[in-house]
Design a protein around this motif. Sequence first.
Motif, short mmCIF file in Angstrom:
data_model
loop_
_atom_site.label_atom_id
_atom_site.label_comp_id
_atom_site.label_asym_id
_atom_site.label_seq_id
_atom_site.Cartn_x
_atom_site.Cartn_y
_atom_site.Cartn_z
N TYR A 174 21.01 -15.19 10.72
CA TYR A 174 20.56 -14.25 11.73
C TYR A 174 19.99 -14.98 12.95
N LEU A 175 19.17 -15.96 12.72
CA LEU A 175 18.57 -16.70 13.83
C LEU A 175 19.63 -17.45 14.63
N ASP A 176 20.69 -17.89 13.96
CA ASP A 176 21.76 -18.62 14.64
C ASP A 176 22.71 -17.71 15.41
N CYS A 177 22.86 -16.47 14.99
CA CYS A 177 23.81 -15.56 15.65
C CYS A 177 23.18 -14.20 15.90
N SER A 178 21.99 -14.18 16.43
CA SER A 178 21.22 -12.93 16.51
C SER A 178 21.74 -11.91 17.52
N CYS A 227 15.03 -8.21 19.97
CA CYS A 227 14.40 -8.45 18.67
C CYS A 227 13.81 -9.85 18.58
N SER A 228 14.36 -10.77 19.35
CA SER A 228 13.85 -12.15 19.29
C SER A 228 12.39 -12.22 19.74
N LEU A 229 11.94 -11.24 20.50
CA LEU A 229 10.54 -11.20 20.94
C LEU A 229 9.59 -10.97 19.77
N HIS A 230 10.13 -10.43 18.68
CA HIS A 230 9.30 -10.08 17.51
C HIS A 230 9.54 -10.98 16.31
#
Length: 107
Positions: free
Chosen positions: A80-84, A98-101
Amino acid sequence: MAHSLTVKGIGVDDETRCAHYHSENDRIAIKFFCCGIYYPCFECHQAVGCGNPKVWPKERFDEKAVLCGACGHELTVQEYLDCSSSCPVCSAGFNPGCSLHKHLYFG
């Protein structure tokens, strides 16, 4: 419904959108490390969750903890972190905000 997993929260739809996050691209749920239950967001977990939030430790990022609400594919934290920005299986877009959270879910 594209998946058979239970996603708890407030006003959860078939693609895991909730009362707090319900734009077209809000279609993931996170399995909370503390309780092992999928929720659409930290606010849903805070409202109806276990009351003991814990983030996924880095040494466990190889475990499945993110659900694509469009197709039901479970991603590991690292996937998920690699292809968010989209699901690696069905290409459905994920909310880039979503990366802000992420600090609320992943250590």
